[in-house]
Design a protein around this motif. Structure first.
Motif, PDB file in Angstrom:
ATOM      1  N   ALA A  40       0.838  -1.212   0.000  1.00 40.34           N
ATOM      2  CA  ALA A  40       0.000   0.000   0.000  1.00 40.34           C
ATOM      3  C   ALA A  40       0.871   1.260   0.000  1.00 40.34           C
ATOM      4  N   GLN A  41       1.937   1.267   0.802  1.00 37.18           N
ATOM      5  CA  GLN A  41       2.850   2.417   0.821  1.00 37.18           C
ATOM      6  C   GLN A  41       3.518   2.598  -0.538  1.00 37.18           C
ATOM      7  N   MET A  42       3.930   1.487  -1.135  1.00 41.79           N
ATOM      8  CA  MET A  42       4.614   1.555  -2.424  1.00 41.79           C
ATOM      9  C   MET A  42       3.670   2.029  -3.515  1.00 41.79           C
ATOM     10  N   LYS A  43       2.445   1.539  -3.507  1.00 38.59           N
ATOM     11  CA  LYS A  43       1.462   1.969  -4.511  1.00 38.59           C
ATOM     12  C   LYS A  43       1.188   3.468  -4.389  1.00 38.59           C
ATOM     13  N   ALA A  44       1.158   4.000  -3.161  1.00 40.76           N
ATOM     14  CA  ALA A  44       0.962   5.438  -2.967  1.00 40.76           C
ATOM     15  C   ALA A  44       2.143   6.225  -3.532  1.00 40.76           C
ATOM     16  N   LYS A  45       3.374   5.741  -3.297  1.00 33.54           N
ATOM     17  CA  LYS A  45       4.564   6.396  -3.856  1.00 33.54           C
ATOM     18  C   LYS A  45       4.535   6.392  -5.385  1.00 33.54           C
ATOM     19  N   ILE A  46       4.158   5.250  -5.943  1.00 33.85           N
ATOM     20  CA  ILE A  46       4.103   5.099  -7.400  1.00 33.85           C
ATOM     21  C   ILE A  46       3.094   6.080  -7.993  1.00 33.85           C
ATOM     22  N   ALA A  47       1.948   6.224  -7.355  1.00 34.76           N
ATOM     23  CA  ALA A  47       0.927   7.166  -7.837  1.00 34.76           C
ATOM     24  C   ALA A  47       1.459   8.595  -7.790  1.00 34.76           C
ATOM     25  N   LYS A  48       2.188   8.958  -6.733  1.00 34.09           N
ATOM     26  CA  LYS A  48       2.769  10.301  -6.629  1.00 34.09           C
ATOM     27  C   LYS A  48       3.811  10.555  -7.713  1.00 34.09           C
ATOM     28  N   MET A  49       4.448   9.489  -8.191  1.00 32.30           N
ATOM     29  CA  MET A  49       5.442   9.612  -9.266  1.00 32.30           C
ATOM     30  C   MET A  49       4.777   9.844 -10.617  1.00 32.30           C
ATOM     31  N   GLY A  50       3.455   9.656 -10.691  1.00 34.91           N
ATOM     32  CA  GLY A  50       2.743   9.917 -11.929  1.00 34.91           C
ATOM     33  C   GLY A  50       2.372   8.696 -12.746  1.00 34.91           C
ATOM     34  N   TYR A  51       2.687   7.496 -12.250  1.00 41.45           N
ATOM     35  CA  TYR A  51       2.283   6.292 -12.971  1.00 41.45           C
ATOM     36  C   TYR A  51       0.792   6.062 -12.733  1.00 41.45           C
ATOM     37  N   ARG A  52       0.089   5.609 -13.780  1.00 47.90           N
ATOM     38  CA  ARG A  52      -1.347   5.396 -13.662  1.00 47.90           C
ATOM     39  C   ARG A  52      -1.738   4.129 -14.396  1.00 47.90           C
ATOM     40  N   ASP A  53      -2.958   3.738 -14.219  1.00 45.95           N
ATOM     41  CA  ASP A  53      -3.490   2.521 -14.859  1.00 45.95           C
ATOM     42  C   ASP A  53      -2.577   1.327 -14.609  1.00 45.95           C
ATOM     43  N   ILE A  54      -2.246   1.080 -13.360  1.00 44.84           N
ATOM     44  CA  ILE A  54      -1.371  -0.043 -13.027  1.00 44.84           C
ATOM     45  C   ILE A  54      -2.099  -1.348 -13.342  1.00 44.84           C
ATOM     46  N   LYS A  55      -1.555  -2.093 -14.300  1.00 49.21           N
ATOM     47  CA  LYS A  55      -2.146  -3.369 -14.709  1.00 49.21           C
ATOM     48  C   LYS A  55      -1.608  -4.503 -13.848  1.00 49.21           C
ATOM     49  N   VAL A  56      -0.319  -4.424 -13.498  1.00 44.82           N
ATOM     50  CA  VAL A  56       0.331  -5.462 -12.694  1.00 44.82           C
ATOM     51  C   VAL A  56       1.163  -4.774 -11.626  1.00 44.82           C
ATOM     52  N   PHE A  57       1.059  -5.251 -10.403  1.00 45.61           N
ATOM     53  CA  PHE A  57       1.929  -4.853  -9.303  1.00 45.61           C
ATOM     54  C   PHE A  57       2.351  -6.155  -8.658  1.00 45.61           C
ATOM     55  N   GLN A  58       3.650  -6.452  -8.694  1.00 43.93           N
ATOM     56  CA  GLN A  58       4.096  -7.748  -8.195  1.00 43.93           C
ATOM     57  C   GLN A  58       5.494  -7.651  -7.601  1.00 43.93           C
ATOM     58  N   VAL A  59       5.842  -8.664  -6.837  1.00 43.30           N
ATOM     59  CA  VAL A  59       7.208  -8.822  -6.355  1.00 43.30           C
ATOM     60  C   VAL A  59       7.938  -9.618  -7.422  1.00 43.30           C
ATOM     61  N   SER A  60       9.059  -9.091  -7.868  1.00 47.36           N
ATOM     62  CA  SER A  60       9.870  -9.763  -8.874  1.00 47.36           C
ATOM     63  C   SER A  60      11.299  -9.838  -8.340  1.00 47.36           C
ATOM     64  N   GLY A  61      11.671 -10.997  -7.848  1.00 44.50           N
ATOM     65  CA  GLY A  61      12.988 -11.138  -7.226  1.00 44.50           C
ATOM     66  C   GLY A  61      13.050 -10.283  -5.974  1.00 44.50           C
ATOM     67  N   SER A  62      13.971  -9.316  -5.968  1.00 42.47           N
ATOM     68  CA  SER A  62      14.120  -8.414  -4.825  1.00 42.47           C
ATOM     69  C   SER A  62      13.548  -7.030  -5.129  1.00 42.47           C
ATOM     70  N   CYS A  63      12.591  -6.970  -6.039  1.00 43.56           N
ATOM     71  CA  CYS A  63      12.023  -5.692  -6.493  1.00 43.56           C
ATOM     72  C   CYS A  63      10.505  -5.723  -6.414  1.00 43.56           C
ATOM     73  N   TYR A  64       9.930  -4.530  -6.377  1.00 39.77           N
ATOM     74  CA  TYR A  64       8.532  -4.363  -6.736  1.00 39.77           C
ATOM     75  C   TYR A  64       8.544  -4.023  -8.218  1.00 39.77           C
ATOM     76  N   GLU A  65       7.661  -4.634  -8.975  1.00 39.47           N
ATOM     77  CA  GLU A  65       7.599  -4.408 -10.425  1.00 39.47           C
ATOM     78  C   GLU A  65       6.175  -4.034 -10.796  1.00 39.47           C
ATOM     79  N   ILE A  66       6.045  -3.053 -11.691  1.00 39.83           N
ATOM     80  CA  ILE A  66       4.726  -2.683 -12.186  1.00 39.83           C
ATOM     81  C   ILE A  66       4.712  -2.664 -13.702  1.00 39.83           C
ATOM     82  N   TYR A  67       3.530  -2.855 -14.236  1.00 36.95           N
ATOM     83  CA  TYR A  67       3.224  -2.576 -15.634  1.00 36.95           C
ATOM     84  C   TYR A  67       2.133  -1.524 -15.568  1.00 36.95           C
ATOM     85  N   ALA A  68       2.404  -0.351 -16.121  1.00 33.86           N
ATOM     86  CA  ALA A  68       1.477   0.767 -15.991  1.00 33.86           C
ATOM     87  C   ALA A  68       1.676   1.721 -17.160  1.00 33.86           C
ATOM     88  N   HIS A  69       1.097   2.912 -17.044  1.00 34.53           N
ATOM     89  CA  HIS A  69       1.290   3.978 -18.018  1.00 34.53           C
ATOM     90  C   HIS A  69       1.923   5.172 -17.316  1.00 34.53           C
TER      91      HIS A  69
END
Length: 93
Positions: A40-69
């Motif tokens: 939830a904290q990470m998704k809020a940060k991502i939204a503040k960065m300007g990413y939108r329409d997040i299709k995928v939010f997942q843990v990938s290895g040692s990262c959070y990974e998104i597919y968005a616009h």
């Protein structure tokens, strides 16, 4: 060599290539998940960065990974440090 053997070798090589690409996520942190920002904290940060329409939010290895616009509508695959929220790798179409 028989055609079926060549085919089997080609299929095996393709499978190995796909597996190698799938595990090609960058190393984002060495800290354990208990130290990571919550999703939830990470998704809020991502939204503040300007990413939108997040299709995928997942843990990938040692990262959070998104597919968005991006804010200008381009498709993006982004890897984040899950501890700091910093962008580690940004692949934009």
């Amino acid at each position: 060599m028989k055609l079926s053997t060549v085919f089997k070798l080609t299929v095996a090589a393709s499978a190995l290539s796909v597996a190698a690409m799938a595990s090609a996520a960058p190393v984002c942190t060495k800290l354990p998940p208990a130290k990571w920002l919550s999703q939830a904290q990470m998704k809020a940060k991502i939204a503040k960065m300007g990413y939108r329409d997040i299709k995928v939010f997942q843990v990938s290895g040692s990262c959070y990974e998104i597919y968005a616009h991006t804010k200008d509508g381009k498709r993006a695959e982004v890897y984040f440090n899950p501890v700091t929220g910093a962008v580690i790798q940004n692949n934009v179409d």
